[in-house]
Design an enzyme around this catalytic site. Structure first.
Site, PDB file in Angstrom:
ATOM      1  N   ARG A   1     -32.974  44.002  47.798  1.00 51.99           N
ATOM      2  CA  ARG A   1     -31.641  44.070  48.377  1.00 51.99           C
ATOM      3  C   ARG A   1     -31.050  42.655  48.425  1.00 51.99           C
ATOM      4  O   ARG A   1     -31.766  41.676  48.685  1.00 51.99           O
ATOM      5  CB  ARG A   1     -31.783  44.623  49.790  1.00 51.99           C
ATOM      6  CG  ARG A   1     -30.488  44.831  50.546  1.00 51.99           C
ATOM      7  CD  ARG A   1     -29.684  45.943  49.992  1.00 51.99           C
ATOM      8  NE  ARG A   1     -28.662  46.414  50.917  1.00 51.99           N
ATOM      9  CZ  ARG A   1     -27.632  47.160  50.551  1.00 51.99           C
ATOM     10  NH1 ARG A   1     -27.491  47.519  49.286  1.00 51.99           N
ATOM     11  NH2 ARG A   1     -26.759  47.584  51.432  1.00 51.99           N
TER      12      ARG A   1
ATOM     13  N   THR B   1     -23.179  53.255  42.295  1.00 54.12           N
ATOM     14  CA  THR B   1     -24.596  52.970  42.535  1.00 54.12           C
ATOM     15  C   THR B   1     -25.262  53.841  41.507  1.00 54.12           C
ATOM     16  O   THR B   1     -24.641  54.748  40.967  1.00 54.12           O
ATOM     17  CB  THR B   1     -25.010  53.424  43.966  1.00 54.12           C
ATOM     18  OG1 THR B   1     -24.408  52.569  44.917  1.00 54.12           O
ATOM     19  CG2 THR B   1     -26.525  53.386  44.189  1.00 54.12           C
TER      20      THR B   1
ATOM     21  N   ASP C   1     -21.523  45.950  53.347  1.00 49.88           N
ATOM     22  CA  ASP C   1     -22.471  46.862  54.009  1.00 49.88           C
ATOM     23  C   ASP C   1     -22.944  46.335  55.371  1.00 49.88           C
ATOM     24  O   ASP C   1     -23.654  47.031  56.095  1.00 49.88           O
ATOM     25  CB  ASP C   1     -23.689  47.110  53.110  1.00 49.88           C
ATOM     26  CG  ASP C   1     -23.415  48.210  52.080  1.00 49.88           C
ATOM     27  OD1 ASP C   1     -22.294  48.741  52.059  1.00 49.88           O
ATOM     28  OD2 ASP C   1     -24.332  48.545  51.308  1.00 49.88           O
TER      29      ASP C   1
ATOM     30  N   SER D   1     -28.820  49.442  53.999  1.00 44.02           N
ATOM     31  CA  SER D   1     -28.471  50.279  52.850  1.00 44.02           C
ATOM     32  C   SER D   1     -28.783  51.746  53.146  1.00 44.02           C
ATOM     33  O   SER D   1     -29.603  52.050  54.004  1.00 44.02           O
ATOM     34  CB  SER D   1     -29.285  49.831  51.638  1.00 44.02           C
ATOM     35  OG  SER D   1     -29.098  50.717  50.560  1.00 44.02           O
ATOM     36  N   SER D   2     -28.131  52.629  52.392  1.00 40.63           N
ATOM     37  CA  SER D   2     -28.466  54.060  52.464  1.00 40.63           C
ATOM     38  C   SER D   2     -29.272  54.512  51.246  1.00 40.63           C
ATOM     39  O   SER D   2     -29.625  55.686  51.151  1.00 40.63           O
ATOM     40  CB  SER D   2     -27.192  54.898  52.504  1.00 40.63           C
ATOM     41  OG  SER D   2     -26.431  54.564  53.619  1.00 40.63           O
TER      42      SER D   2
HETATM   43  O1  DON Z   1     -26.621  50.265  49.757  1.00 45.10           O
HETATM   44  C1  DON Z   1     -25.825  51.143  50.055  1.00 45.10           C
HETATM   45  O2  DON Z   1     -26.069  52.040  50.805  1.00 45.10           O
HETATM   46  C2  DON Z   1     -24.468  51.138  49.405  1.00 45.10           C
HETATM   47  N1  DON Z   1     -24.100  49.809  49.011  1.00 45.10           N
HETATM   48  C3  DON Z   1     -24.497  52.063  48.254  1.00 45.10           C
HETATM   49  C4  DON Z   1     -23.140  52.212  47.672  1.00 45.10           C
HETATM   50  C5  DON Z   1     -23.014  53.450  46.953  1.00 45.10           C
HETATM   51  O3  DON Z   1     -23.885  54.255  46.817  1.00 45.10           O
HETATM   52  C6  DON Z   1     -21.690  53.685  46.421  1.00 45.10           C
HETATM   53  N2  DON Z   1     -21.751  54.834  45.614  1.00 45.10           N
HETATM   54  N3  DON Z   1     -21.695  55.819  45.356  1.00 45.10           N
END
Ligand code: DON
Length: 573
Positions: A100, A382, A424, A453-454
């Site tokens: 990350r 993502t 985030d 993060s998710s």
């Molecule tokens: O890390 C995370 O949770 C977000 N930055 C992920 C972003 C994301 O999945 C956008 N997309 N669909």
């Protein structure tokens, strides 16, 4: 034409002819015995499979897929972002790699706020200050050092070739390309973006045109030849730091030199006889997923019926509780040493939570209970990829630039896009809103801290053998998407491709409303669900789950690429 590009094109042709490899997206799973790669881009899946065919293991293929996606799927594939890699070997070993992004050394808790405490010009999620110190190259390097088999150079080379020789520009990237000149005219920080994504920096590419990225090829060669140092030291690091300095950014050569990925223990839970392995903080995915599964294990979901009103109700209630705890407790463990992880994933705590669920009435998301919810805006990119090799080693990777194409900023002379992951973090300490804004301490900004993060790359195993590899993009919806694919597979016994395609819904505690996939659910169910006290709204399909199911009985891998993904493909051999 380079040796590897030729090999890729040959494999692509064989895939199209279904000889002997097979590749497709959409509803039916692709079957194979010797290896499988499912990713958001067919070229990346082909590269990964060819690495397996040439004797690489699942980690080798995952490294090659990661670099290839940075070339062919620039909306989310990256070297300028970060991610998580979950590994489960055929021998039962399991581990994960955390790469990350980190906040730069010069970051502060209130760096995005104006004198009234509001966020200045969306600067936490847009522009040069939204960029976190990238982690992807360090993460792939570390995973390869630990578990890879083939030489590093061979894994980066396909990406070098594709960047240098070019590949047909994708429909998915066309819109991004066509709009770049205007951005560059308005703000010179986007000049390098226009140079890369437009012909002569002036005219947008259209789908099918050959797209070459010479600067990116040169950066990838430095990474190929020098490993992690090819990115974090020397010329690439200088290009990044100079670009930052010239454009008002704060990432320095020191930030880059200090960045390190880490190997971390997985979050481990169980669900109806399966072991569930998923990502630990700074991902909120593993803990929240296991907590929701633990709650739901106490209900007979199969008997309720997939997506019946009662089913949607109890799953929503599990989501509400899981996401409330996520908001209250989770952040980067290096800065939050006392997170109650064991408690949150315990069966006992899940039983307590289950007892608060009525079978016919929605509960309320009490926003006064905690300081705040989550600050970052929704975005749509993502990417997740799943890899299994012939020995049964499994790798599940989710990686991101945060928004589609991240910050949209390409580093001049280095040819790659930078993330906007700083968005985030909770940017407004202490500010609470039921719309889901800012606040809680565990995820406030600090130098070298990783933003929460998710992303939820996950592997289900049985008797020490990986069985199901799953993950997806979708911001906060990610954890609920992974949850629903697991429920579809385990409780409802759906074929993996149907489990992936099946419509989804999402509740995240705050705002207290359920997002429901348009045209996916019976109106009767939705009306009954509403009568139980749930508010909802419709949205078009979201996510892009790239999953593999391994049938231990007959040794066949089933690859399922989500048809929601534009270019996603399962390729096996
Ligand atoms: O890390 C995370 O949770 C977000 N930055 C992920 C972003 C994301 O999945 C956008 N997309 N669909």
């Amino acid at each position: 034409m380079h040796r590897f590009t030729r090999a890729i094109l040959l494999t692509a042709l064989l895939c199209l002819l279904s000889l002997p490899a097979s590749a497709q997206g959409g509803r039916s799973a692709v079957k194979a015995r010797n290896g499988m790669v499912v990713s958001s881009n067919y070229l990346a899946s082909i590269v990964g499979t060819s690495i397996l065919q040439s004797g690489g293991n699942a980690i080798d293929a995952a490294v090659a897929v990661g670099f290839t996606l940075a070339v062919v799927y620039p909306s989310a594939g990256n070297i300028g972002g970060g991610g998580f890699l979950v590994y489960h070997g055929a021998d039962g070993e399991n581990t994960s790699f955390n790469y990350r992004e980190k906040a730069p050394l010069a970051a502060t808790k209130t760096m995005y706020l104006d004198e009234n405490g509001a966020i200045k010009n969306r600067s936490n999620s847009q522009g040069i200050l939204s960029v976190g110190v990238p982690g992807s190259v360090a993460g792939l390097w570390l995973a390869h050092q630990r578990l890879g088999k083939l030489p590093w150079k061979d894994l980066v080379q396909p990406a070098v070739d594709l960047a240098e020789d070019g590949f047909p520009f994708s429909w998915a990237v066309e819109n991004f390309s066509l709009s770049r000149r205007t951005r560059a005219d308005a703000d010179p920080v986007f000049e390098a973006t226009a140079q890369v994504y437009m012909k002569n920096g002036q005219v947008g590419y259209t789908a099918g045109e050959l797209f070459r990225q010479p600067d990116l090829a040169a950066t990838l060669k430095r990474i190929r030849d020098n490993g992690k140092d090819g990115f974090y030291m020397g010329q690439t690091a200088r290009l990044i730091a100079d670009f930052m300095r010239e454009n008002g950014g704060i990432i320095t050569e020191e930030d880059l030199a200090r960045y390190d990925a880490e190997e971390v223990a997985l979050i481990h839970g169980t669900y109806r006889g399966y072991d569930v392995y998923s990502m630990a903080p700074p991902s909120s995915g593993g803990i929240t997923l296991v907590q929701m599964l633990n709650i739901l294990e106490g209900f007979d979901l199969k008997e309720m019926g997939l997506n019946s009103a009662t089913y949607m109700h109890v799953v929503t209630e599990a989501m509400r509780r899981g996401y409330a705890n996520r908001a209250q407790h989770l952040g980067d463990p290096d800065f939050n040493p006392n997170m109650p992880v064991d408690h949150l994933i315990s069966k006992e705590y899940a039983s307590e939570l289950r007892r608060t669920i009525s079978l016919n009435r929605a509960s309320e998301s009490d926003s006064s209970r905690f300081a705040a919810a989550f600050a970052y805006p929704e975005s749509d990119e993502t990417t997740h990829y799943s890899v299994m090799d012939g020995e049964g080693n499994a790798v599940s990777v989710t990686t991101t630039l945060e928004s589609g194409y991240g910050s949209g900023i390409v580093v001049a002379g280095a040819g790659f896009l930078l993330n906007n992951e700083m968005g985030d973090f909770n940017a407004r300490p202490g500010y609470t809103s039921t719309r889901g804004s800012v606040g809680t301490k565990p995820n406030q900004i600090a130098p070298e801290k990783r933003m929460l993060s998710s992303m939820t790359p996950t592997i289900l195993a049985r008797d020490g053998k990986p069985i199901l590899l799953v993950g997806t993009p979708g911001g906060r919806t990610i954890i609920n998407q992974v949850l629903q694919v697991i429920l579809n597979f385990v409780d409802h016994g759906l074929d993996i491709s149907v489990a992936v395609e099946s419509p989804r819904f999402h509740h995240q505690w705050l705002p207290d409303i359920t997002r429901v996939q348009r045209d996916g659910f019976s109106l009767d169910s939705i009306r009954l669900y509403e009568m139980m006290g749930h508010e909802y709204y419709y949205r078009g399909a979201w996510g892009n789950v790239n999953a593999i199911y391994f049938d231990v009985e007959d040794g066949i891998m089933h690859g399922a690429a989500d048809s929601r993904g534009f270019d996603s493909k399962a390729v096996g051999y």
